[in-house]
Scaffold this motif. Structure first.
Motif, PDB file in Angstrom:
ATOM      1  N   TYR A  13      48.120  58.059  36.236  1.00 16.97           N
ATOM      2  CA  TYR A  13      47.955  56.815  35.495  1.00 16.97           C
ATOM      3  C   TYR A  13      46.764  56.038  36.058  1.00 16.97           C
ATOM      4  O   TYR A  13      46.402  56.225  37.231  1.00 16.97           O
ATOM      5  N   PRO A  14      46.184  55.159  35.237  1.00 15.22           N
ATOM      6  CA  PRO A  14      45.034  54.388  35.748  1.00 15.22           C
ATOM      7  C   PRO A  14      45.338  53.622  37.036  1.00 15.22           C
ATOM      8  O   PRO A  14      44.446  53.461  37.868  1.00 15.22           O
ATOM      9  N   VAL A  15      46.586  53.177  37.219  1.00 16.50           N
ATOM     10  CA  VAL A  15      46.867  52.450  38.467  1.00 16.50           C
ATOM     11  C   VAL A  15      46.740  53.372  39.686  1.00 16.50           C
ATOM     12  O   VAL A  15      46.559  52.898  40.805  1.00 16.50           O
ATOM     13  N   GLU A  16      46.832  54.694  39.440  1.00 13.13           N
ATOM     14  CA  GLU A  16      46.617  55.636  40.556  1.00 13.13           C
ATOM     15  C   GLU A  16      45.152  56.096  40.591  1.00 13.13           C
ATOM     16  O   GLU A  16      44.509  56.081  41.628  1.00 13.13           O
ATOM     17  N   GLU A  17      44.671  56.471  39.419  1.00 15.12           N
ATOM     18  CA  GLU A  17      43.306  57.006  39.345  1.00 15.12           C
ATOM     19  C   GLU A  17      42.666  56.495  38.063  1.00 15.12           C
ATOM     20  O   GLU A  17      42.888  57.029  36.993  1.00 15.12           O
ATOM     21  N   GLY A  18      41.894  55.438  38.211  1.00 15.26           N
ATOM     22  CA  GLY A  18      41.296  54.841  37.026  1.00 15.26           C
ATOM     23  C   GLY A  18      39.783  54.925  37.072  1.00 15.26           C
ATOM     24  O   GLY A  18      39.216  56.014  37.209  1.00 15.26           O
ATOM     25  N   LEU A  19      39.134  53.761  37.018  1.00 16.66           N
ATOM     26  CA  LEU A  19      37.667  53.731  37.036  1.00 16.66           C
ATOM     27  C   LEU A  19      37.125  54.376  38.302  1.00 16.66           C
ATOM     28  O   LEU A  19      37.534  54.025  39.406  1.00 16.66           O
ATOM     29  N   TRP A  20      36.186  55.289  38.130  1.00 14.66           N
ATOM     30  CA  TRP A  20      35.556  55.983  39.253  1.00 14.66           C
ATOM     31  C   TRP A  20      36.596  56.539  40.232  1.00 14.66           C
ATOM     32  O   TRP A  20      36.399  56.570  41.437  1.00 14.66           O
ATOM     33  N   GLY A  21      37.746  56.919  39.664  1.00 13.99           N
ATOM     34  CA  GLY A  21      38.796  57.536  40.488  1.00 13.99           C
ATOM     35  C   GLY A  21      39.610  56.546  41.312  1.00 13.99           C
ATOM     36  O   GLY A  21      40.480  56.940  42.080  1.00 13.99           O
ATOM     37  N   GLU A  22      39.339  55.254  41.152  1.00 16.25           N
ATOM     38  CA  GLU A  22      40.024  54.246  41.974  1.00 16.25           C
ATOM     39  C   GLU A  22      41.171  53.602  41.181  1.00 16.25           C
ATOM     40  O   GLU A  22      41.130  53.563  39.953  1.00 16.25           O
ATOM     41  N   PRO A  23      42.150  53.039  41.885  1.00 19.65           N
ATOM     42  CA  PRO A  23      43.259  52.379  41.196  1.00 19.65           C
ATOM     43  C   PRO A  23      42.754  51.256  40.285  1.00 19.65           C
ATOM     44  O   PRO A  23      41.934  50.441  40.699  1.00 19.65           O
ATOM     45  N   THR A  24      43.246  51.257  39.071  1.00 18.43           N
ATOM     46  CA  THR A  24      42.742  50.294  38.079  1.00 18.43           C
ATOM     47  C   THR A  24      43.904  49.711  37.275  1.00 18.43           C
ATOM     48  O   THR A  24      44.725  50.449  36.747  1.00 18.43           O
ATOM     49  N   VAL A  25      43.937  48.391  37.224  1.00 19.80           N
ATOM     50  CA  VAL A  25      44.929  47.730  36.373  1.00 19.80           C
ATOM     51  C   VAL A  25      44.264  47.408  35.053  1.00 19.80           C
ATOM     52  O   VAL A  25      43.217  46.759  35.022  1.00 19.80           O
ATOM     53  N   LEU A  26      44.861  47.894  33.984  1.00 17.76           N
ATOM     54  CA  LEU A  26      44.320  47.609  32.663  1.00 17.76           C
ATOM     55  C   LEU A  26      45.306  46.716  31.937  1.00 17.76           C
ATOM     56  O   LEU A  26      46.471  47.068  31.792  1.00 17.76           O
ATOM     57  N   ASN A  27      44.858  45.561  31.544  1.00 17.63           N
ATOM     58  CA  ASN A  27      45.732  44.640  30.815  1.00 17.63           C
ATOM     59  C   ASN A  27      45.041  44.084  29.581  1.00 17.63           C
ATOM     60  O   ASN A  27      43.819  43.902  29.556  1.00 17.63           O
ATOM     61  N   ASN A  28      45.860  43.786  28.630  1.00 17.44           N
ATOM     62  CA  ASN A  28      45.398  43.191  27.387  1.00 17.44           C
ATOM     63  C   ASN A  28      44.979  41.718  27.611  1.00 17.44           C
ATOM     64  O   ASN A  28      45.446  41.066  28.544  1.00 17.44           O
ATOM     65  N   VAL A  29      44.134  41.213  26.741  1.00 19.55           N
ATOM     66  CA  VAL A  29      43.638  39.827  26.822  1.00 19.55           C
ATOM     67  C   VAL A  29      44.796  38.821  26.860  1.00 19.55           C
ATOM     68  O   VAL A  29      44.843  37.926  27.711  1.00 19.55           O
ATOM     69  N   GLU A  30      45.732  38.990  25.925  1.00 16.09           N
ATOM     70  CA  GLU A  30      46.828  38.014  25.823  1.00 16.09           C
ATOM     71  C   GLU A  30      47.739  38.102  27.055  1.00 16.09           C
ATOM     72  O   GLU A  30      48.231  37.077  27.542  1.00 16.09           O
ATOM     73  N   THR A  31      47.946  39.307  27.553  1.00 16.69           N
ATOM     74  CA  THR A  31      48.740  39.469  28.775  1.00 16.69           C
ATOM     75  C   THR A  31      48.115  38.635  29.887  1.00 16.69           C
ATOM     76  O   THR A  31      48.794  37.852  30.562  1.00 16.69           O
ATOM     77  N   LEU A  32      46.811  38.805  30.072  1.00 19.72           N
ATOM     78  CA  LEU A  32      46.126  38.104  31.168  1.00 19.72           C
ATOM     79  C   LEU A  32      46.113  36.594  30.945  1.00 19.72           C
ATOM     80  O   LEU A  32      46.255  35.827  31.896  1.00 19.72           O
ATOM     81  N   ALA A  33      45.965  36.179  29.694  1.00 19.89           N
ATOM     82  CA  ALA A  33      45.909  34.735  29.423  1.00 19.89           C
ATOM     83  C   ALA A  33      47.267  34.073  29.675  1.00 19.89           C
ATOM     84  O   ALA A  33      47.339  32.865  29.866  1.00 19.89           O
ATOM     85  N   ASN A  34      48.342  34.848  29.682  1.00 19.32           N
ATOM     86  CA  ASN A  34      49.668  34.309  29.991  1.00 19.32           C
ATOM     87  C   ASN A  34      49.854  34.056  31.491  1.00 19.32           C
ATOM     88  O   ASN A  34      50.686  33.232  31.881  1.00 19.32           O
ATOM     89  N   VAL A  35      49.104  34.791  32.304  1.00 22.35           N
ATOM     90  CA  VAL A  35      49.350  34.758  33.758  1.00 22.35           C
ATOM     91  C   VAL A  35      49.165  33.365  34.380  1.00 22.35           C
ATOM     92  O   VAL A  35      50.052  32.897  35.108  1.00 22.35           O
ATOM     93  N   PRO A  36      48.045  32.663  34.105  1.00 17.90           N
ATOM     94  CA  PRO A  36      47.908  31.324  34.708  1.00 17.90           C
ATOM     95  C   PRO A  36      49.056  30.392  34.327  1.00 17.90           C
ATOM     96  O   PRO A  36      49.498  29.581  35.142  1.00 17.90           O
ATOM     97  N   LEU A  37      49.569  30.548  33.099  1.00 20.38           N
ATOM     98  CA  LEU A  37      50.678  29.689  32.663  1.00 20.38           C
ATOM     99  C   LEU A  37      51.925  29.976  33.477  1.00 20.38           C
ATOM    100  O   LEU A  37      52.674  29.064  33.842  1.00 20.38           O
ATOM    101  N   ILE A  38      52.159  31.252  33.732  1.00 15.39           N
ATOM    102  CA  ILE A  38      53.350  31.643  34.496  1.00 15.39           C
ATOM    103  C   ILE A  38      53.295  31.029  35.893  1.00 15.39           C
ATOM    104  O   ILE A  38      54.289  30.521  36.411  1.00 15.39           O
ATOM    105  N   ILE A  39      52.112  31.041  36.484  1.00 14.65           N
ATOM    106  CA  ILE A  39      51.987  30.482  37.841  1.00 14.65           C
ATOM    107  C   ILE A  39      52.115  28.957  37.783  1.00 14.65           C
ATOM    108  O   ILE A  39      52.799  28.350  38.597  1.00 14.65           O
ATOM    109  N   ARG A  40      51.446  28.359  36.796  1.00  8.93           N
ATOM    110  CA  ARG A  40      51.416  26.895  36.738  1.00  8.93           C
ATOM    111  C   ARG A  40      52.771  26.302  36.374  1.00  8.93           C
ATOM    112  O   ARG A  40      53.211  25.325  36.946  1.00  8.93           O
ATOM    113  N   LYS A  41      53.428  26.937  35.398  1.00 11.03           N
ATOM    114  CA  LYS A  41      54.683  26.357  34.909  1.00 11.03           C
ATOM    115  C   LYS A  41      55.901  27.032  35.528  1.00 11.03           C
ATOM    116  O   LYS A  41      57.023  26.591  35.319  1.00 11.03           O
TER     117      LYS A  41
END
Ligand SMILES: Cc1cc2nc3c(=O)[nH]c(=O)nc-3n(C[C@H](O)[C@H](O)[C@H](O)COP(=O)(O)O)c2cc1C
Ligand code: SF4
Ligand code: FES
Length: 563
Positions: A329-357
């Motif tokens: 999986y990309p988290v094991e072997e992604g970009l240039w063989g390195e661990p990579t987290v791939l997330n959707n735009v909306e997923t990422l835009a939710n993250v600051p809200l989760i921390i803040r609220k």
């Protein structure tokens, strides 16, 4: 340049006054107008509207500022503008209209009735945005700042509490950030609904020194524009989500993969990245910490398969956009063989809200297994097409009739397609289905990334299924036979059915083939291309049979069957 989290907090305090009259509670004479300059309104010439408004405001000597803002969701009625305080929404604007609004509303304090929202059922004008059912029935969390801040202004974003979540996590252990996202129950908004916390935990556990955060802004679903609108409306929220993800998993580099057909989204991201770098919110030793992170943009050429994670990564590395088997999986072997987290735009835009609220706030919205809100783009045979954000678990009926006012007068709803080209159709009798990952899956469709298309009785389900199957076949990367050849044969069979030359045996073959393509394809594209055929066979088999047995198209769409 911000040197510490304290600098950021102080800056926010200084910037607060710029938003003070843009809050719902603010009162007083008109002080600001925010004009939507997202793609829909731009296409309806909102730039000319802004120019005319600025000119008139200056000519009248008014103490009113004019700003840009992101998509308010009622794109069909654009260009749209909001007057603050009071959140008075004007629609269908042109230069003459805003000159009139400047004179009558901004100067004389009288509403300009002909540009207010009109309830499609009662015809009544509704002036204030919060009173319009289309907005009242939403829960705008990710989109809360859209219509309040100028997407081109870092100051606006900071004044609205932006980057405070990032500053907060710098004081936490990275594991605590992953734990918060897990506790919130956030699941990926790109389609599969994979738990984000679990993905981040897997990446964080990798011992590699180099890791990557990739934001998937490919958005290949025809008719969908959720991710584009988030970027156009609040680009810094996506960057902040990436920063938090980077901190949580130990990555220093981020890439936004965005399709080149989204020039405004690209421009707003470029501006946001430049501003964040200048302010010390991207780069080295951020806010005086040990954490360094920077973001680059990678332009996609607009192939649907490039939204699939392994194909996307291949494309970023300059290879052909082809999927590959997983694991790894990309988290094991992604970009240039390195661990990579791939997330959707909306997923990422939710993250600051989760921390803040707080994760509990987030987990309190939605259903047991589908937490938070979801953004949908409403299209097709519906009175109000546009962009909405609702809590997970609301019914399809609420979305289609409560927010979208159902099909235009004289038309009957036949089906709702969820999940874009990879999704399926739900007939009118399933309108009370709660919109969450599990309920939709149980009925043979998917949430997908949030495209929702309403079909009325003038649509032929066989013809629509053919359209999406042909789209899938066109977009197949061709790497594996079930998808490359199977989808081609499916389209041929569908052509025979709509052309009136198919037999019942062909119909059976189509169903069998669809199952095989679903089971045997290598990646999500081939695995989901058969969904429109399978779900329409499930709920609208009679229509297929009418085509095959009676050589008749009940909707009267298939031209070769019209006698
Ligand atoms: C054919 C195909 C197209 C896809 N297109 C997108 C896309 O445009 N945007 C997206 O975020 N995910 C897309 N996905 C899903 C991604 O592969 C991946 O699951 C997702 O980006 C992960 O992020 P998330 O966990 O935040 O949802 C697509 C998947 C397939 C099979
Ligand atoms: S399923 Fe289709 S898109 Fe996916 S690898 Fe196979 S041929 Fe390519
Ligand atoms: S683009 Fe302006 S309201 Fe959607």
């Amino acid at each position: 340049m911000l040197q510490s989290t304290r600098d950021l907090a102080e800056l926010r305090q200084r910037l607060l006054p710029r938003l003070s009259f843009r809050t719902p509670a603010a009162a007083g004479p008109p002080a600001a107008v925010l004009v939507c300059t997202s793609m829909g309104c731009l296409a309806a010439k909102s730039e000319a509207v802004i120019a005319a408004l600025k000119e008139e405001v200056a000519a009248l000597g008014l103490d009113v500022t004019v700003h840009e803002t992101g998509c308010l969701g009622l794109c069909k009625f654009g260009p749209a503008a909001l007057v603050y305080p009071g959140q008075v929404l004007y629609l269908g604007l042109d230069p003459d209209a805003v000159r009139k609004i400047a004179r009558e509303h901004l100067r004389d304090g009288r509403l300009v009735a002909e540009h207010l929202f009109r309830d499609p059922e009662t015809g009544a004008a509704i002036a204030q945005l919060p009173n319009i059912p289309f907005f009242r029935r939403q829960l705008r969390a990710v989109l809360a700042q859209v219509g309040v801040i100028d997407p081109g202004s870092l100051e606006d974003y900071i004044a609205a509490g932006g980057y405070a979540a990032f500053a907060t996590v710098l004081g936490w252990q990275p594991e605590a950030v992953v734990a918060a996202v897990s506790r919130a129950g956030l699941r990926g908004r790109g389609g599969a609904g994979f738990p984000t916390g679990r993905k981040w935990a897997a990446a964080a556990a990798q011992p590699a020194k180099r890791k990557y955060i990739v934001c998937n802004a490919d958005e290949g679903d025809p008719g969908a524009f959720m991710d584009r609108s988030i970027i156009e409306g609040t680009p810094h929220a996506v960057l902040e989500g990436m920063l938090i993800a980077g901190y949580a998993v130990g990555a220093q580099e981020g890439i936004v993969y965005v399709r080149a057909e989204y020039p405004l989204a690209v421009k707003r991201l470029e501006t946001a990245i430049r501003q964040a770098r200048r302010a010390g919110l991207l780069g080295k030793n951020l806010l005086g910490s040990d954490f360094s992170f920077d973001v680059e943009i990678c332009h996609g050429a607009g192939a649907f398969v490039c939204g699939e994670e392994t194909a996307l990564l291949a494309s970023v590395m300059g290879r052909r956009g082809e999927s590959r088997p997983r694991p790894p999986y990309p988290v094991e072997e992604g970009l240039w063989g390195e661990p990579t987290v791939l997330n959707n735009v909306e997923t990422l835009a939710n993250v600051p809200l989760i921390i803040r609220k707080g994760p509990e706030w987030f987990a309190g919205i939605g259903t047991e297994k589908s937490k938070g809100t979801k953004i949908f783009s409403l299209a097709g045979s519906i009175n109000i097409t546009g962009l909405i954000e609702v809590p997970m678990g609301v019914s399809l009926r609420e979305i289609v009739f409560g927010l979208g006012y159902g099909p235009p007068a004289g038309r009957e709803l036949k089906a709702v397609q969820t999940g874009g080209p990879s999704g399926g159709f739900l007939p009118a009798r399933h309108l009370d289905t709660p919109v969450d990952y599990e309920s939709l899956k149980e009925l043979g469709t998917i949430m997908g990334s949030g495209g929702m298309i309403v079909l009325d009785e003038a649509s032929c389900m066989v013809d629509v299924a053919r359209f999406y199957t042909a789209f899938g076949q066109d977009e197949s990367c061709g790497r594996c036979t079930p998808c490359r050849v199977g989808t081609k044969r499916m389209v041929e069979l569908l052509d025979r059915i709509t052309g009136g030359t198919a037999t019942v045996a062909d119909l059976e073959l189509l169903e069998k083939l669809a199952e095989d393509v679903k089971d045997a394809s290598l990646c999500g594209l081939g695995q989901t291309v058969p969904n429109p055929v399978l779900s329409s066979l499930r709920f609208f088999r009679d229509e297929y049979l009418a085509h095959v047995k009676e050589r008749r198209c009940p909707a009267g769409r298939c031209r070769k069957l019209l006698h």
